[in-house]
Design an enzyme around this catalytic site. Structure first.
Site, PDB file in Angstrom:
ATOM      1  N   HIS A  92       0.852  -1.196   0.000  1.00 46.14           N
ATOM      2  CA  HIS A  92       0.000   0.000   0.000  1.00 46.14           C
ATOM      3  C   HIS A  92       0.888   1.247   0.000  1.00 46.14           C
ATOM      4  O   HIS A  92       2.073   1.184   0.328  1.00 46.14           O
ATOM      5  CB  HIS A  92      -0.831   0.100   1.290  1.00 46.14           C
ATOM      6  N   GLU A 101       2.597  -0.882   4.319  1.00 45.20           N
ATOM      7  CA  GLU A 101       2.326   0.478   3.843  1.00 45.20           C
ATOM      8  C   GLU A 101       3.649   1.188   3.605  1.00 45.20           C
ATOM      9  O   GLU A 101       4.550   1.134   4.448  1.00 45.20           O
ATOM     10  CB  GLU A 101       1.543   1.267   4.895  1.00 45.20           C
ATOM     11  N   HIS A 135      -2.495  -3.042  -3.299  1.00 43.58           N
ATOM     12  CA  HIS A 135      -3.898  -2.883  -2.898  1.00 43.58           C
ATOM     13  C   HIS A 135      -4.765  -2.737  -4.144  1.00 43.58           C
ATOM     14  O   HIS A 135      -5.873  -3.256  -4.219  1.00 43.58           O
ATOM     15  CB  HIS A 135      -4.021  -1.652  -1.988  1.00 43.58           C
ATOM     16  N   ASP A 150      -3.796   2.285  -4.801  1.00 46.08           N
ATOM     17  CA  ASP A 150      -2.446   2.354  -4.259  1.00 46.08           C
ATOM     18  C   ASP A 150      -1.743   1.001  -4.373  1.00 46.08           C
ATOM     19  O   ASP A 150      -2.421  -0.020  -4.403  1.00 46.08           O
ATOM     20  CB  ASP A 150      -2.481   2.832  -2.782  1.00 46.08           C
TER      21      ASP A 150
HETATM   22 ZN   LIG Z   1      -4.088   0.562   0.538  1.00 42.38          ZN
END
Ligand SMILES: [Zn+2]
Length: 200
Positions: free
Chosen positions: A45, A127, A163, A173
């Site tokens: 992400h 992330e 994602h 993303d």
């Molecule tokens: Zn995401």
């Protein structure tokens, strides 16, 4: 004298699903994985709060339910969201962990990959501090590569996807600024490990 981990003094790389080479900021936003789940997917992400602003504490605050929703107009649009990821890689390469990999973090939402739905059940969420569609720092890729190598050693990971690939049409993303082929080459993994839609 050698122990199971190779040397008598070595700290294990993993302890109860927590990675040794990361800062630990435990999030309350997680649950158990379904019994018998094979952890087979890494989901990548990108995030920044407010979007495009780097270097603050807001993402860590979001993942630990401490974000002040009044602090920025954008935050009102996500007010009350309870989310988390297992890992967060900051612009300067720092690695933070919020949820044990043994547990189910709340990062993918409604999702499916290669015919398997509910990706949170069987994935690790990573992330990267960044803005969807834009690029990432070289040192973020370095951290991602060492983390991925450690994950691959410890879990039966078979795929890595964005994602955008597990929730197409709903999420975008990390976007076109993420260099999948760089990750593929540096990890020495086959192309089939990565999203087919990448076209490379
Ligand atoms: Zn995401």
């Amino acid at each position: 004298m050698k122990s199971k981990s190779g040397t008598s003094s070595a700290t294990p790389l993993w302890k109860d699903g927590w990675y040794q080479f990361s800062g630990h900021l435990p999030s309350p936003n997680f649950g158990p994985r379904p019994q018998g789940t094979t952890i087979s997917l890494i989901v990548i992400h990108s995030i920044s709060l407010p979007p495009g602003q780097f270097g603050g504490e807001e993402v860590q605050q979001l993942f630990t339910n401490q974000l002040d929703w009044e602090a920025h107009p954008y935050f009102k649009s996500i007010e009350g969201t309870q989310v988390s990821a297992h890992f967060y890689i900051r612009r300067h390469g720092e690695l933070l962990q919020f949820v044990s990999c043994n547990d189910r973090a709340w990062h993918a939402g409604t999702s499916s990959y290669l015919g398997r739905s509910n990706c949170n059940d069987f994935s690790i969420g990573i992330e990267l501090e960044g803005l969807e569609g834009q690029g990432f720092e070289a040192i973020q890729y370095e951290t991602l590569e060492s983390l991925s190598a450690a994950l691959l050693q410890h879990f039966p990971i078979a795929h890595m996807a964005g994602h955008e690939h597990v929730a197409p049409g709903r999420k975008n993303d990390p976007g076109t600024g993420f260099d999948w082929s760089l990750v593929q080459k540096s990890l020495g993994l086959p192309k089939k490990f990565f999203p087919q839609s990448d076209g490379t």
